[in-house]
Design a protein around this motif. Structure first.
Motif, short mmCIF file in Angstrom:
data_model
loop_
_atom_site.label_atom_id
_atom_site.label_comp_id
_atom_site.label_asym_id
_atom_site.label_seq_id
_atom_site.Cartn_x
_atom_site.Cartn_y
_atom_site.Cartn_z
N VAL A 102 8.34 5.10 8.24
CA VAL A 102 8.09 4.31 7.03
C VAL A 102 8.98 4.76 5.88
CG1 VAL A 102 6.36 3.74 5.26
CG2 VAL A 102 5.72 3.73 7.68
N GLN A 103 9.08 6.06 5.66
CA GLN A 103 9.88 6.58 4.54
C GLN A 103 11.35 6.27 4.71
OE1 GLN A 103 8.49 10.68 4.76
NE2 GLN A 103 7.33 10.44 2.86
N ASN A 104 11.88 6.46 5.90
CA ASN A 104 13.31 6.19 6.12
C ASN A 104 13.61 4.70 6.15
OD1 ASN A 104 14.81 8.83 6.51
ND2 ASN A 104 13.07 9.15 7.88
N ALA A 105 12.66 3.91 6.64
CA ALA A 105 12.83 2.45 6.60
C ALA A 105 12.88 1.97 5.15
CB ALA A 105 11.68 1.77 7.35
N ASP A 106 12.00 2.51 4.31
CA ASP A 106 12.02 2.16 2.88
C ASP A 106 13.34 2.60 2.24
OD1 ASP A 106 9.47 1.15 3.12
OD2 ASP A 106 8.48 2.79 2.05
N LYS A 107 13.80 3.77 2.61
CA LYS A 107 15.01 4.35 2.02
C LYS A 107 16.23 3.47 2.26
CE LYS A 107 17.73 8.65 2.22
NZ LYS A 107 17.81 9.99 2.85
N TYR A 108 16.34 2.90 3.46
CA TYR A 108 17.52 2.13 3.83
C TYR A 108 17.25 0.63 3.93
CZ TYR A 108 19.53 6.70 4.89
OH TYR A 108 20.00 7.99 4.80
N ASN A 109 16.07 0.20 3.50
CA ASN A 109 15.72 -1.21 3.49
C ASN A 109 15.76 -1.83 4.89
OD1 ASN A 109 14.83 -3.54 2.17
ND2 ASN A 109 16.91 -4.30 1.85
N GLY A 146 0.82 -1.21 0.00
CA GLY A 146 0.00 0.00 0.00
C GLY A 146 0.85 1.25 0.00
N SER A 147 0.18 2.38 -0.03
CA SER A 147 0.87 3.67 -0.06
C SER A 147 1.54 3.95 1.28
CB SER A 147 -0.14 4.77 -0.37
OG SER A 147 -1.08 4.88 0.70
N ILE A 148 2.43 4.94 1.26
CA ILE A 148 3.10 5.35 2.50
C ILE A 148 2.07 5.83 3.52
CG2 ILE A 148 4.60 7.14 3.49
CD1 ILE A 148 6.36 6.86 1.01
N ALA A 149 1.06 6.55 3.03
CA ALA A 149 0.02 7.06 3.93
C ALA A 149 -0.73 5.93 4.61
CB ALA A 149 -0.96 7.94 3.14
N LYS A 150 -1.05 4.88 3.84
CA LYS A 150 -1.80 3.75 4.39
C LYS A 150 -0.96 2.99 5.41
CE LYS A 150 -4.13 -0.51 2.94
NZ LYS A 150 -4.45 -1.40 1.78
N ILE A 205 15.64 10.58 12.72
CA ILE A 205 15.23 9.23 12.30
C ILE A 205 16.02 8.79 11.07
CG2 ILE A 205 13.32 7.85 11.38
CD1 ILE A 205 11.45 9.53 13.14
N ASN A 206 16.25 9.72 10.15
CA ASN A 206 17.04 9.40 8.95
C ASN A 206 18.44 8.94 9.34
OD1 ASN A 206 17.62 9.64 5.90
ND2 ASN A 206 19.18 10.93 6.81
N CYS A 207 19.07 9.66 10.26
CA CYS A 207 20.43 9.33 10.67
C CYS A 207 20.46 8.00 11.43
CB CYS A 207 20.99 10.45 11.55
SG CYS A 207 22.75 10.25 11.93
N GLY A 208 19.52 7.81 12.35
CA GLY A 208 19.47 6.55 13.10
C GLY A 208 19.24 5.35 12.21
N THR A 209 18.38 5.51 11.21
CA THR A 209 18.10 4.41 10.28
C THR A 209 19.33 4.10 9.43
OG1 THR A 209 15.84 5.29 10.14
CG2 THR A 209 16.42 3.53 8.62
N TYR A 210 20.00 5.15 8.99
CA TYR A 210 21.23 4.98 8.21
C TYR A 210 22.28 4.20 9.01
CZ TYR A 210 25.87 6.13 6.45
OH TYR A 210 27.18 6.04 6.03
#
Length: 202
Positions: free
Chosen positions: A84-91, A52-56, A143-148
């Motif tokens: 969700v966005q950062n998790a997708d970004k870094y798998n 589904g979409s990021i929003a969903k 969150i971006n940095c922590g996920t990275y």
């Protein structure tokens, strides 16, 4: 007259073989369809939040975070799309990331540790500011940095559990001291327990 029974026999045999082949083909097609369907379902279910979409997916995650961790709705709604966005970004599994935030800061954005770690994922700016640009207290940057960092550690450690331990005590600390290794493993177990709680809430 002696040829007729033979013709009849071969005709019947041909009909029998043809019908069996058709039956086998039908079963094969059914099996093939079932196999394709199973594979498709397997890939569809690869994401812990479904498709589904990021929003969903963000809305679903927000509901889970509220139930599992007693986070305020406004905070959960605001932070979930970033997860969700950062998790997708870094798998990274978004549930694992959400669980790590629960362990690090309990979703308190302005949390600061005695060691100087800041924000939702408790980044230490003096170690990571050059790698992660921007204000590391700002939620999305944090969150971006922590996920990275977590994804980077997973690449070097070879497993998410060990990556979590690295996140807590650092790769050098983990490899150089049995006490630090034990602390890192304990941290990883705590995060994975939070992850299980979140999965149950979903």
């Amino acid at each position: 007259t002696s040829i007729t029974p033979i013709k009849f026999y071969f005709g019947f045999l041909t009909l029998l073989i043809t019908s069996h082949l058709q039956l086998l083909n039908t079963h094969f097609c059914t099996f093939k369809f079932a196999a394709i369907t199973m594979v498709a379902l397997a890939f569809t279910g690869c994401s812990s939040l479904g498709s589904g979409s990021i929003a969903k997916r963000s809305a679903k995650l927000s509901t889970g975070i509220q139930k599992a961790y007693a986070v305020e709705p406004n905070t959960a709604d605001r932070v979930s799309p970033m997860i969700v966005q950062n998790a997708d970004k870094y798998n990274v599994d978004p549930l694992l990331l959400a669980a790590m935030i629960r362990q690090e800061s309990s979703y308190k954005n302005y949390a600061i540790s005695p060691a100087g770690a800041v924000g939702l994922t408790q980044i230490i700016p003096r170690y990571w500011q050059q790698t992660c640009s921007g204000d590391l207290i700002e939620e999305n940057n944090n969150i971006n940095c922590g996920t990275y960092i977590l994804a980077k550690y997973n690449q070097s450690a070879g497993s998410w559990k060990k990556a979590l331990a690295y996140y807590n005590v650092g790769p050098t600390g983990y490899e150089s001291s049995w006490k630090m290794k034990r602390q890192g493993k304990k941290y990883a177990n705590q995060v994975q327990q939070h992850q299980k709680t979140l999965k149950s809430a979903l």
